[in-house]
Write a protein that holds these residues in place. Structure first.
Motif, short mmCIF file in Angstrom:
data_model
loop_
_atom_site.label_atom_id
_atom_site.label_comp_id
_atom_site.label_asym_id
_atom_site.label_seq_id
_atom_site.Cartn_x
_atom_site.Cartn_y
_atom_site.Cartn_z
N GLU A 1 3.84 -55.34 14.08
CA GLU A 1 3.60 -56.23 12.95
C GLU A 1 2.69 -55.58 11.92
OE1 GLU A 1 5.05 -58.88 12.27
OE2 GLU A 1 5.80 -59.80 14.10
N LEU A 2 1.67 -54.87 12.39
CA LEU A 2 0.75 -54.21 11.45
C LEU A 2 1.46 -53.07 10.71
CD1 LEU A 2 -2.48 -54.07 13.66
CD2 LEU A 2 -1.86 -55.76 11.92
N ILE A 3 2.30 -52.35 11.42
CA ILE A 3 3.04 -51.23 10.81
C ILE A 3 4.03 -51.75 9.76
CG2 ILE A 3 4.68 -49.36 11.28
CD1 ILE A 3 3.38 -49.19 14.09
N ASP A 4 4.49 -52.98 9.94
CA ASP A 4 5.45 -53.56 9.00
C ASP A 4 4.92 -53.57 7.57
OD1 ASP A 4 8.02 -55.15 8.57
OD2 ASP A 4 6.54 -56.57 7.80
N ASN A 5 3.61 -53.81 7.43
CA ASN A 5 3.01 -53.78 6.10
C ASN A 5 3.19 -52.40 5.46
OD1 ASN A 5 1.89 -56.46 5.93
ND2 ASN A 5 0.40 -55.84 7.45
N SER A 6 2.99 -51.36 6.28
CA SER A 6 3.12 -49.99 5.76
C SER A 6 4.57 -49.64 5.45
CB SER A 6 2.55 -48.99 6.77
OG SER A 6 1.15 -49.15 6.89
N LEU A 7 5.49 -50.14 6.27
CA LEU A 7 6.91 -49.91 6.01
C LEU A 7 7.31 -50.49 4.66
CD1 LEU A 7 8.53 -50.64 9.49
CD2 LEU A 7 8.08 -48.42 8.46
N SER A 8 6.82 -51.68 4.38
CA SER A 8 7.12 -52.33 3.11
C SER A 8 6.49 -51.57 1.95
CB SER A 8 6.63 -53.77 3.14
OG SER A 8 6.89 -54.42 1.91
N ALA A 9 5.23 -51.15 2.15
CA ALA A 9 4.50 -50.48 1.06
C ALA A 9 5.10 -49.13 0.71
CB ALA A 9 3.03 -50.32 1.46
N THR A 10 5.68 -48.42 1.70
CA THR A 10 6.20 -47.07 1.44
C THR A 10 7.71 -47.05 1.23
OG1 THR A 10 6.45 -46.68 3.83
CG2 THR A 10 4.36 -46.01 2.82
N SER A 11 8.35 -48.22 1.19
CA SER A 11 9.81 -48.27 1.12
C SER A 11 10.36 -47.65 -0.16
CB SER A 11 10.30 -49.72 1.26
OG SER A 11 9.80 -50.51 0.19
N ARG A 12 9.55 -47.64 -1.23
CA ARG A 12 10.02 -47.09 -2.50
C ARG A 12 9.42 -45.74 -2.83
NH1 ARG A 12 9.91 -52.47 -6.42
NH2 ARG A 12 11.22 -53.79 -5.12
N ASN A 13 8.78 -45.10 -1.86
CA ASN A 13 8.22 -43.78 -2.11
C ASN A 13 9.31 -42.79 -2.50
OD1 ASN A 13 5.84 -44.94 -1.22
ND2 ASN A 13 5.28 -43.21 0.08
N THR A 14 9.05 -41.99 -3.52
CA THR A 14 10.01 -40.96 -3.91
C THR A 14 9.78 -39.68 -3.10
OG1 THR A 14 8.52 -40.28 -5.70
CG2 THR A 14 10.27 -41.86 -6.24
N GLY A 15 8.59 -39.54 -2.54
CA GLY A 15 8.28 -38.37 -1.72
C GLY A 15 8.18 -38.74 -0.25
N ILE A 16 7.28 -38.08 0.43
CA ILE A 16 7.11 -38.29 1.87
C ILE A 16 6.48 -39.65 2.15
CG2 ILE A 16 5.89 -37.45 3.93
CD1 ILE A 16 6.06 -34.64 2.75
N ARG A 17 7.01 -40.34 3.17
CA ARG A 17 6.40 -41.59 3.65
C ARG A 17 5.43 -41.22 4.77
NH1 ARG A 17 11.17 -45.84 4.88
NH2 ARG A 17 9.44 -47.31 4.92
N SER A 18 4.17 -41.51 4.58
CA SER A 18 3.15 -41.18 5.57
C SER A 18 2.56 -42.48 6.12
CB SER A 18 2.05 -40.32 4.95
OG SER A 18 0.98 -40.14 5.84
N ILE A 19 2.70 -42.70 7.42
CA ILE A 19 2.11 -43.85 8.09
C ILE A 19 1.38 -43.34 9.33
CG2 ILE A 19 2.53 -46.07 9.22
CD1 ILE A 19 5.08 -46.33 7.57
#
Length: 209
Positions: free
Chosen positions: A84-102
Motif C-alpha cells: 500500500e505504501l509503495i502504491d503512492n510511489s507507483l502513482s507518483a512515478t507513472s509519468r516519469n520520462t526517465g528512470i523510475r526510482s522507488i
C-alpha cells in the motif's frame, strides 16, 4: 501589513497560485493559508506550518489497524501494508520520462530515533493541497478535490497484466492510512513538486487522532 504604497506585492496560496479578483472566491476560503510575497516565485524566509482539520470517516474507528480484509484471507498482512505504501510511489512515478526510482528502507538505528520504514521515489511530488487530501481517510484518489482530480480524469482500470506497475493497489483510498498505522505510530511525508521550489511536509500520528 506596513507595505509602502509604491511597493509591489502578491498574495498566493501555498501552491504558489496568485490570488486575483477573478479567482478570489474560488481560492480564498476559511482555513486556507496564504503567502504575502514580493513575487510568486520568491524564496520563503521561514518555514510555515498549517494544521489540517477534518472529521475522520467512521471507518477510521471501525477498521483502522484491524486489517480484517487481510486477516480473512489467512495471509500475513505486513507485505500488503508495504504494498500500500509503495502504491503512492507507483502513482507518483507513472509519468516519469526517465528512470523510475522507488526505494524501500528499513531503519533500525536507535541513535537516529525510532525504527521506521521509508519509501523514497523520484516522482512528480505533491503540493500542500495534495498532502492534505492524502491525510483524509477513505477518500479515493479518483474523487479527491483540487490537484488530484485532473490527474485521474477519465481513468479506466487497466487490464490485468502480470508484473505490471499500474498503481491500482489502493483503488478505494483506504489502504495508505491503514498501512501506516499497522506498521507504526505516525507518518511523515516530505515532498517537492517537480515544478516548484517549495518542499512540503505532512506529519500524521495516532496521538493526533
Amino acid at each position: 501589513f506596513g507595505i509602502p504604497t509604491d511597493e509591489n506585492f502578491v498574495i498566493t496560496t501555498t501552491n504558489r497560485k496568485e490570488i486575483t479578483e477573478d479567482n478570489f472566491s474560488e481560492l480564498v476560503q476559511d482555513g486556507v493559508t496564504l503567502y504575502l510575497l514580493q513575487s510568486v516565485d520568491q524564496m520563503l524566509l521561514l518555514a510555515t506550518k498549517e494544521r489540517i482539520d477534518f472529521l475522520p470517516h467512521y471507518d477510521t474507528l471501525v477498521k483502522s489497524g484491524m486489517y480484517e480484509y487481510y486477516a480473512s484471507e489467512g495471509q500475513n498482512p505486513l507485505p500488503f501494508a508495504l504494498a500500500e505504501l509503495i502504491d503512492n510511489s507507483l502513482s507518483a512515478t507513472s509519468r516519469n520520462t526517465g528512470i523510475r526510482s522507488i526505494q524501500i528502507k528499513l531503519l533500525f538505528d536507535d541513535s537516529q530515533g525510532k525504527s521506521a520504514v521509508a519509501v523514497i521515489d523520484n516522482g512528480r511530488g505533491m503540493t500542500s493541497k495534495q498532502l492534505n487530501n492524502w491525510a483524509v481517510y477513505r477518500l479515493s484518489k479518483f474523487t479527491r478535490q483540487g490537484d488530484f482530480e485532473s490527474d485521474h480524469s477519465g481513468y479506466v482500470r487497466p487490464l490485468p497484466v502480470p508484473r505490471s506497475l499500474n498503481s491500482d493497489i489502493s483503488y478505494f483510498g483506504v489502504g495508505g492510512k491503514q498501512a501506516v498505522f499497522f506498521v507504526g505510530q505516525s507518518a511523515r511525508m516530505i515532498s517537492k513538486p517537480a515544478d516548484s521550489q517549495d518542499v512540503h511536509e505532512l506529519v500524521l500520528s495516532k496521538e493526533d487522532f
